[in-house]
Motif scaffolding. Structure first.
Motif, PDB file in Angstrom:
ATOM      1  N   CYS B 418       9.128  -0.702  -3.017  1.00  0.00           N
ATOM      2  CA  CYS B 418       9.928   0.522  -2.930  1.00  0.00           C
ATOM      3  C   CYS B 418       9.444   1.382  -1.777  1.00  0.00           C
ATOM      4  O   CYS B 418      10.094   2.339  -1.384  1.00  0.00           O
ATOM      5  CB  CYS B 418       9.905   1.295  -4.239  1.00  0.00           C
ATOM      6  SG  CYS B 418       8.518   2.425  -4.449  1.00  0.00           S
ATOM      7  N   GLY B 419       8.283   1.050  -1.223  1.00  0.00           N
ATOM      8  CA  GLY B 419       7.842   1.707  -0.008  1.00  0.00           C
ATOM      9  C   GLY B 419       6.937   2.901  -0.196  1.00  0.00           C
ATOM     10  O   GLY B 419       6.517   3.526   0.770  1.00  0.00           O
ATOM     11  N   LYS B 420       6.627   3.218  -1.436  1.00  0.00           N
ATOM     12  CA  LYS B 420       5.869   4.436  -1.665  1.00  0.00           C
ATOM     13  C   LYS B 420       4.393   4.308  -1.303  1.00  0.00           C
ATOM     14  O   LYS B 420       3.803   5.251  -0.813  1.00  0.00           O
ATOM     15  CB  LYS B 420       6.000   4.824  -3.139  1.00  0.00           C
ATOM     16  CG  LYS B 420       5.944   6.314  -3.342  1.00  0.00           C
ATOM     17  CD  LYS B 420       6.541   6.684  -4.679  1.00  0.00           C
ATOM     18  CE  LYS B 420       6.754   8.182  -4.744  1.00  0.00           C
ATOM     19  NZ  LYS B 420       7.561   8.570  -5.882  1.00  0.00           N
ATOM     20  N   GLY B 482      -4.908   0.016  -5.161  1.00  0.00           N
ATOM     21  CA  GLY B 482      -4.304   1.103  -4.415  1.00  0.00           C
ATOM     22  C   GLY B 482      -2.802   1.212  -4.604  1.00  0.00           C
ATOM     23  O   GLY B 482      -2.155   1.968  -3.897  1.00  0.00           O
ATOM     24  N   SER B 483      -2.236   0.447  -5.538  1.00  0.00           N
ATOM     25  CA  SER B 483      -0.786   0.488  -5.725  1.00  0.00           C
ATOM     26  C   SER B 483      -0.432   1.292  -6.963  1.00  0.00           C
ATOM     27  O   SER B 483      -1.156   1.278  -7.958  1.00  0.00           O
ATOM     28  CB  SER B 483      -0.219  -0.918  -5.862  1.00  0.00           C
ATOM     29  OG  SER B 483      -0.427  -1.655  -4.687  1.00  0.00           O
ATOM     30  N   LEU B 484       0.687   1.935  -6.873  1.00  0.00           N
ATOM     31  CA  LEU B 484       1.118   2.815  -7.956  1.00  0.00           C
ATOM     32  C   LEU B 484       1.697   2.023  -9.131  1.00  0.00           C
ATOM     33  O   LEU B 484       1.618   2.433 -10.277  1.00  0.00           O
ATOM     34  CB  LEU B 484       2.181   3.757  -7.385  1.00  0.00           C
ATOM     35  CG  LEU B 484       2.514   5.048  -8.101  1.00  0.00           C
ATOM     36  CD1 LEU B 484       1.269   5.863  -8.357  1.00  0.00           C
ATOM     37  CD2 LEU B 484       3.489   5.849  -7.231  1.00  0.00           C
ATOM     38  N   CYS B 485       2.336   0.910  -8.864  1.00  0.00           N
ATOM     39  CA  CYS B 485       2.988   0.198  -9.965  1.00  0.00           C
ATOM     40  C   CYS B 485       2.668  -1.289  -9.930  1.00  0.00           C
ATOM     41  O   CYS B 485       1.941  -1.779  -9.067  1.00  0.00           O
ATOM     42  CB  CYS B 485       4.501   0.432  -9.942  1.00  0.00           C
ATOM     43  SG  CYS B 485       5.415  -0.674  -8.866  1.00  0.00           S
ATOM     44  N   LEU B 487       4.367  -3.898  -9.123  1.00  0.00           N
ATOM     45  CA  LEU B 487       4.801  -4.784  -8.034  1.00  0.00           C
ATOM     46  C   LEU B 487       3.666  -4.996  -7.035  1.00  0.00           C
ATOM     47  O   LEU B 487       3.246  -6.126  -6.786  1.00  0.00           O
ATOM     48  CB  LEU B 487       6.057  -4.239  -7.350  1.00  0.00           C
ATOM     49  CG  LEU B 487       6.632  -5.137  -6.251  1.00  0.00           C
ATOM     50  CD1 LEU B 487       6.854  -6.551  -6.738  1.00  0.00           C
ATOM     51  CD2 LEU B 487       7.924  -4.570  -5.702  1.00  0.00           C
ATOM     52  N   GLY B 488       3.136  -3.928  -6.500  1.00  0.00           N
ATOM     53  CA  GLY B 488       2.015  -4.064  -5.584  1.00  0.00           C
ATOM     54  C   GLY B 488       0.721  -4.391  -6.314  1.00  0.00           C
ATOM     55  O   GLY B 488      -0.120  -5.129  -5.817  1.00  0.00           O
ATOM     56  N   GLY B 489       0.583  -3.860  -7.512  1.00  0.00           N
ATOM     57  CA  GLY B 489      -0.669  -3.997  -8.239  1.00  0.00           C
ATOM     58  C   GLY B 489      -0.888  -5.370  -8.849  1.00  0.00           C
ATOM     59  O   GLY B 489      -2.027  -5.793  -9.058  1.00  0.00           O
TER      60      GLY B 489
HETATM   61  S1  SF4 Z   1       3.295  -0.623  -5.688  1.00  0.00           S
HETATM   62 FE1  SF4 Z   1       5.163   0.022  -6.721  1.00  0.00          FE
HETATM   63  S2  SF4 Z   1       5.284   2.194  -6.233  1.00  0.00           S
HETATM   64 FE2  SF4 Z   1       3.899   1.331  -4.728  1.00  0.00          FE
HETATM   65  S3  SF4 Z   1       5.214   0.776  -2.962  1.00  0.00           S
HETATM   66 FE3  SF4 Z   1       4.994  -1.022  -4.278  1.00  0.00          FE
HETATM   67  S4  SF4 Z   1       6.816  -0.948  -5.556  1.00  0.00           S
HETATM   68 FE4  SF4 Z   1       6.552   1.106  -4.739  1.00  0.00          FE
END
Ligand code: SF4
Ligand code: FES
Lengths: 154, 517
Positions: B418-420, B482-485, B487-489
């Motif tokens: 999502c790019g955040k 370091g990821s918020l959600c 997907l990255g985590g």
């Molecule tokens: S980890 Fe989640 S919140 Fe962060 S950029 Fe990826 S999709 Fe968006």
């Protein structure tokens, strides 16, 4: 050709439904009616929902589903996710792309057919799978690739 | 007139069920379209009503009508419950799927529908929440958070308005239980949501369904229209996604319903306190909500009695990929991964040896057969460096290239981010590049820029293969923390597990000599 009056009528009609958080449903409705969301629709949408044009554009460009150009006459969506890969999806993708004469993610120049990726159709035990103009097709093998190709040439 | 039952589940349609149904109709049968039992190897499945009950045949093609009606067809299975695939199942959530006409209210009621809602209405909201807590139900969407606790928070938060949101954005490869339930028994989900509404004091609910599921969208819309009177004053509506995987993340889904880009929100505040339009919101997966009618109808204890450790009740497990008997298998927690793949799934469809199994969708870990003793349980999988997620199992045979699968995971994350956050947005693209260099055995040479004396912190030498692998691990670590959600985590799960269990696919040795300083 942009049918701006038609777009405005569709927006007005939709606005009567008084939907909360209406932007996505409205974009779906417009795409359903016109086949795509014309960039010319952005200002009237922004007006109707009291949003900035940038916000509307931001939403349209965020979601993979929304198209800003008219689609091909036929659309083949081939699943590229893991389960279909485990059942030989990559080879099927290569064959299909060859048979249709178009690269994955593109529409053929004559506008007859587009080949688009999709990540899972929920048919993961019977892949490789595709949606051919919204009709689900499973267990795609070489013979089925040929059948799909001749179907979309018609 | 002979009555026959044929599924109209999307998978059955993809295998040609419509033509079979038409052939039986032309032969003068009364055709009832049902959901699917979920064993796709025998779809299209036809059940013929006889004096001894329903007799199943499958797979059946349009040319088989006469043989099936004559009772002589070679694909005769007998009573579907006697099929080995069903013998050990415990169908709590999927009890009606395949049996009933999904949109028939009469069928639903006759097969135990609405009992849970009626029981709930007779209880106070707190008693309903207590029942869900006592059942031990945990979120079936991924993290396994206790459902009752979530509901308690919403119940305890005063507000003029509250919402129930069903996350039906089932985007994980290898999962299809949500789709099957919505197509095959939509009232079950509606009933679960109505119970949730009563329990926390919410008047309205949304079902957010991904656009890739057109038949589920249609079934839910129709079912909502037909059952409106039954669940009133509670009301429901369907919202359709637009092809963004990240909207399966609950806060991104809320933003999407609000009409925004589906970007993940930072927590806190929890959606249970400030959710949709800032109001207290229950957000649960399809399978969590669909488990609730059973719990209220049969009692929390009946549910809690089944399971393993702290994972109570049943899990609709989805066996997919390169597997012979793929399908939906609902059973109490605790069944081992090996039983699922080899005994129930029957090994690979290609007949070649199983090499890897990915559990929990694109963000889940890959396991080799040496780990098949793992019991299906939230804690056991977490300990083994994986996750159950939405309980999808994707089987791969020995032709799989695990470095390619790791690369695919990074690529998927790059496309769907999502790019955040930077680790997810940029790190995933860097991950693709790194894996490409690793498999090409072409480690990164020192560039002209880096050899300039004024650039002090850049590496001055080419990286060895081992250093590139080290860098990939480092990158995964950064993404994880370091990821918020998710997907990255969680993208590091498939990448690291592939690297850990299948290092041979990432090549070894170093093609380039160390460059001189
Ligand atoms: S980890 Fe989640 S919140 Fe962060 S950029 Fe990826 S999709 Fe968006
Ligand atoms: S992975 Fe292709 S349908 Fe699920």
């Amino acid at each position: 050709m942009t049918d701006i009056a038609g777009i405005q009528t569709a927006i007005d009609r939709f606005m009567q439904s008084d939907t909360r958080g209406a932007l996505l449903p409205l974009l779906h409705a417009l795409q359903e009616e016109f086949g795509h969301v014309d960039p010319a629709a952005v200002p009237p949408i922004a007006d109707a929902l009291n949003l900035s044009r940038a916000e509307v554009h931001g939403v349209i460009s965020f979601y993979h589903d929304f198209r800003t150009e008219a689609p091909a006459r036929h659309v083949v969506k081939l699943c590229r996710a893991e389960s279909c890969q485990s059942r030989g999806g990559a080879a099927i993708e290569a064959q299909l792309s060859h048979q249709l004469g178009v690269a994955m993610g593109h529409a053929r120049k004559d506008g007859q057919v587009a080949l688009e990726p999709v990540y899972c159709l929920g048919l993961c035990a019977i892949g490789p799978n595709a949606l051919v103009d919204d009709r689900p097709v499973a267990r795609i093998d070489s013979a089925r690739v040929v059948a799909i190709a001749s179907e979309v040439e018609a | 007139m002979t009555r026959v039952f044929i599924s109209k589940d999307m998978a059955s349609l993809a295998l040609g069920a419509d033509a079979v149904a038409q052939a039986f109709a032309e032969a003068g049968c009364e055709v009832v379209r049902t959901g699917s039992y979920g064993l796709f190897a025998i779809e299209p499945l036809v059940e013929v009503e006889t004096d001894e009950g329903r007799v199943a045949y499958g797979p059946v093609g349009p040319d088989d009508v006469a043989a099936v009606l004559g009772g002589s067809h070679g694909a005769r299975i007998g009573a579907i419950g006697d099929h080995p695939f069903f013998a050990r199942q415990q169908r709590f959530t999927f009890a009606r799927c395949g049996v009933t006409d999904p949109l028939s209210l009469a069928d639903y009621t006759a097969h135990g529908g609405w009992k849970g809602l009626e029981a709930a209405i007779g209880l106070s909201p707190q008693d309903v929440v207590d029942a869900v807590k006592a059942s031990g139900l945990r979120g079936r969407g991924g993290a396994g958070f206790p459902t009752g606790i979530k509901w308690q928070t919403v119940l305890d938060t005063p507000a003029d308005e509250k919402f129930i949101v069903c996350n039906a954005d089932e985007g994980d490869s290898g999962t299809f239980a949500d789709r099957m339930l919505m197509e095959g028994d939509p009232y079950c989900l509606i009933e679960g949501m109505a119970i949730a509404g009563h329990a926390v004091g919410a008047g309205h609910g949304y079902i957010y369904i991904r656009s890739e599921y057109p038949f589920a969208i249609e079934a839910m819309r129709e079912a909502i229209a037909r059952s409106a009177g039954k669940i009133a004053p509670f009301t429901l509506e369907v919202r359709v996604g637009a092809g963004a995987y990240v909207c399966g993340e609950e806060t991104a889904l809320l933003d999407s319903i609000e009409g925004k880009r589906g970007q993940v929100r930072a927590k806190p505040p929890l959606p249970a306190i400030e959710g949709l339009w800032g109001k207290p919101t229950v957000i649960n997966n399809v399978l969590s909500l669909a488990a609730v009618p059973f719990i209220l109808a049969e009692g929390a204890q009946a549910y809690a009695d089944v399971g393993f450790g702290r994972s109570r009740g049943t899990m609709p497990i989805q066996i997919a990929g390169n597997v012979r008997n793929g399908g939906l298998y609902e059973v109490g927690f605790g069944v081992t991964l090996g039983e699922l793949v080899n005994e129930i799934g029957g090994g690979t469809a290609s007949g070649r040896p199983v090499r890897a199994v990915q559990v929990g969708g694109p963000l889940g870990a890959y396991f080799p057969p040496s780990m098949f003793h793992l019991p299906f349980d939230y804690e056991a999988f977490a300990q083994a460096g994986g996750l159950i997620g939405h309980a999808g199992i994707t089987v791969f045979d020995d032709s799989v290239d695990m470095a390619h699968m790791a690369r695919f995971a990074m690529e998927f994350c790059a496309v769907e981010s999502c790019g955040k956050c930077t680790p997810c947005r940029i790190g995933s693209t860097r991950g693709v590049e790194l894996i490409d260099r690793i498999v090409a055995k072409a480690p990164r040479a020192a560039g002209a820029l880096e050899t300039m004396p004024q650039i002090r912190n850049a590496s001055r030498s080419a990286r060895s293969h081992d250093q590139e692998v080290e860098l990939l691990r480092d990158l995964c670590d950064t993404m994880k923390h370091g990821s918020l959600c998710a997907l990255g985590g969680f993208t590091p799960y498939p990448v690291l597990s592939a690297l850990d269990h299948f290092p041979e696919d990432f090549g070894g040795g170093n093609a380039l000599p160390e460059a001189a300083e």
